[in-house]
Structure formats: C-alpha cells, structure tokens
Design a protein around this motif. Structure first.
Motif, PDB file in Angstrom:
ATOM      1  N   ARG A  10     111.628 -14.692  -1.868  1.00  0.00           N
ATOM      2  CA  ARG A  10     111.271 -12.404  -1.654  1.00  0.00           C
ATOM      3  C   ARG A  10     111.578 -12.182  -3.094  1.00  0.00           C
ATOM      4  O   ARG A  10     112.291 -11.741  -3.199  1.00  0.00           O
ATOM      5  CB  ARG A  10     112.548 -12.246  -0.676  1.00  0.00           C
ATOM      6  N   GLU A 178     124.638 -11.207  -1.906  1.00  0.00           N
ATOM      7  CA  GLU A 178     123.785 -10.892  -1.517  1.00  0.00           C
ATOM      8  C   GLU A 178     123.921  -9.680  -1.682  1.00  0.00           C
ATOM      9  O   GLU A 178     122.257  -8.977  -1.383  1.00  0.00           O
ATOM     10  CB  GLU A 178     124.023 -10.997  -0.380  1.00  0.00           C
ATOM     11  N   PRO A 179     124.246  -8.372  -1.985  1.00  0.00           N
ATOM     12  CA  PRO A 179     124.063  -7.185  -1.753  1.00  0.00           C
ATOM     13  C   PRO A 179     123.060  -6.431  -2.873  1.00  0.00           C
ATOM     14  O   PRO A 179     122.492  -5.588  -3.022  1.00  0.00           O
ATOM     15  CB  PRO A 179     125.160  -6.176  -1.417  1.00  0.00           C
ATOM     16  N   LEU A 181     120.913  -8.709  -5.023  1.00  0.00           N
ATOM     17  CA  LEU A 181     119.568  -9.261  -4.627  1.00  0.00           C
ATOM     18  C   LEU A 181     119.009  -8.077  -3.701  1.00  0.00           C
ATOM     19  O   LEU A 181     117.271  -7.946  -4.312  1.00  0.00           O
ATOM     20  CB  LEU A 181     119.546 -11.070  -4.424  1.00  0.00           C
ATOM     21  N   ASP A 182     119.704  -7.713  -2.951  1.00  0.00           N
ATOM     22  CA  ASP A 182     118.951  -6.509  -1.881  1.00  0.00           C
ATOM     23  C   ASP A 182     118.254  -5.640  -2.424  1.00  0.00           C
ATOM     24  O   ASP A 182     117.524  -4.691  -2.204  1.00  0.00           O
ATOM     25  CB  ASP A 182     119.988  -6.469  -0.296  1.00  0.00           C
ATOM     26  N   GLY A 183     118.765  -4.831  -3.502  1.00  0.00           N
ATOM     27  CA  GLY A 183     119.001  -4.006  -3.747  1.00  0.00           C
ATOM     28  C   GLY A 183     117.769  -3.870  -4.764  1.00  0.00           C
ATOM     29  O   GLY A 183     116.947  -2.944  -5.129  1.00  0.00           O
ATOM     30  N   ARG A 185     115.493  -5.641  -4.555  1.00  0.00           N
ATOM     31  CA  ARG A 185     113.924  -6.281  -3.831  1.00  0.00           C
ATOM     32  C   ARG A 185     113.495  -4.855  -3.247  1.00  0.00           C
ATOM     33  O   ARG A 185     112.371  -4.549  -2.895  1.00  0.00           O
ATOM     34  CB  ARG A 185     114.438  -7.193  -2.687  1.00  0.00           C
ATOM     35  N   ARG A 186     114.655  -3.257  -2.841  1.00  0.00           N
ATOM     36  CA  ARG A 186     114.191  -2.370  -2.663  1.00  0.00           C
ATOM     37  C   ARG A 186     113.732  -1.721  -3.878  1.00  0.00           C
ATOM     38  O   ARG A 186     112.723  -0.437  -2.761  1.00  0.00           O
ATOM     39  CB  ARG A 186     115.379  -1.870  -2.130  1.00  0.00           C
TER      40      ARG A 186
END
Length: 244
Positions: A10, A178-179, A181-183, A185-186
């Motif tokens: 991802r 986790e948060p 890497l999520d940030g 990706r966004r």
C-alpha cells in the motif's frame, strides 16, 4: 550477499537492514546497498514513503570497525535520506548505537519500541560523533545531546523521544506507526515532497556549511592513536588505557 531486504505494501516501501553478523553495523557494503535502494525508491511513483527498519534486536550498532564506510559515503547516505522527495520513517524495535543514531536522525519520522536503547559510544573508543552531527545537531535538544555525546551513557526510548531523537515511542512500535503510515497514505505525493523540503531546509544548510570539516575530522580521528587503542580495547573486550 544482500544486506537490505525490500517489501512493498500500500505505497509503503520497507527497507530492512539485514546484516546479523555485525548487528547491522554500517559497513561500506551496507551503506552502499542502502544508498542504491533509496535511489530506486526515489524513482518509483508507486512508493509514497519509505520505512527503514531492521532484523534482530539491533537497528544498527554504528560504524563497522572492521569495514568502516568512507566518511564521505556516510555523509552522502545521510544527505540522500534528508533530500529524498519522499518521507523516510524509521521503525526501531531494538538498540541503536553511535553512527546508527545519525541514520535515525536523518529520517523524517522515527518510532521506537519501549524496549529500545540508545547510546553515543564514540568517545569511549577515542572518536567523536562527527559526521552524524550533520543530522543530529539541527534536530535534537542541545543540552541533552551534550550529556549523551560526552558521556556515552545508555538511555531509553522515553528519553530519546523527550530530546527529539525519535518522534514517538510505545510498547508496540507497529501500533504506534499505524496512524502515521495511514496519514502518509492519505497525503498527496507532491504535497509531501514540498512539505518535506520546508522541514529539511535547515538540516541541509548544516550539510552545506559543515560536511567537509566534519568528514575531515572523522577521518583524522579514525587514524589517531586513541582510536586505535579504543577500537582494539573494544574488540578485545577490555577497558581502554585512558580509564581512570
């Protein structure tokens, strides 16, 4: 022998330091291979960010005393991470020593497990944290850095976070990441690149001003009698002659 593992998921390219025989020490070979992998990632539009992690219980033990990288090559690697147009995130679930801390500080974000430990051990083997200061001095609390540079004491992840060496720490480093890497990706790729450029401008000023002098200092100290004694004592597992 491959010293850097590579996986992608991802948009996150994970580069894994995998040199167990020397606890991921910064050998000439590892520095060269990591630089090559980073250059590949820079060209890949599918890579949104890079996660730099490790096998075993040590992120990096510092410079490989048996096969040290050329100081200029280490400077080049650190600058490459800082200049890369994609965020580089360190994932630390183990110990970091000496030169490995410069690698850690070059990353844009660093997360560590609470079991991780850190130490600037250079002074204990007759050296100084010269080249790695290019990334550490602009990003780390100066009073705390003075203590840790001058004493070589070991410190924990909470202290590393307090002084700005790492961004955050927790019992489960992957849960902490986790948060983050999520940030990433966004975020839009061009926006990430330009925002990183804003954040790293002063670090790159340090490279432009001090890299040549610190490279020369590193080379001079590595060739000094104190360093020969310190490294010999370390390899022989004995105290150096200057202990009082």
């Amino acid at each position: 022998m491959t010293l850097i593992g590579r996986t992608r998921a991802r948009g996150m390219e994970t580069l894994t330091l995998d040199s167990p025989h020397n606890r991921n020490a910064l050998s000439a070979a590892l520095v060269g291979e990591l630089a090559s992998c980073l250059a590949d990632c820079a060209k890949e539009d599918a890579v949104r960010a890079i996660v730099l992690t490790h096998t075993g219980n040590t992120f990096s033990a510092g410079a490989d005393l048996k096969d040290p990288p050329d100081p200029a090559a280490l400077v080049g690697l650190l600058r490459q991470i800082v200049e890369l147009g994609k965020p580089v995130v360190a994932r630390v679930a183990g110990h970091v020593r000496a030169g490995g801390l410069g690698l850690l500080a070059a990353c844009d974000i660093a997360a560590a497990s609470t079991e991780s430990t850190f130490a600037f051990t250079e002074v204990r083997i007759g050296l100084a944290p010269a080249v790695i200061s290019l990334t550490l001095l602009p990003r780390t609390d100066p009073r705390a850095l003075a203590r840790h540079y001058l004493t070589g004491e070991r410190f924990d992840a909470a202290e590393a976070a307090r002084i700005g060496l790492v961004t955050t720490a927790g019992d489960d480093v992957d849960a902490v990441l986790e948060p983050i890497l999520d940030g990433l990706r966004r975020a839009a790729p061009e926006a990430l690149a330009e925002t990183k450029r804003l954040l790293t401008a002063k670090v790159l000023e340090t490279f432009d001003r001090d890299a040549a002098d610190l490279t020369a200092l590193s080379a001079r100290l590595f060739a000094s009698p104190h360093a020969r004694e310190g490294m010999t004592a370390f390899l022989e597992r004995r105290d150096p002659s200057w202990l009082v």
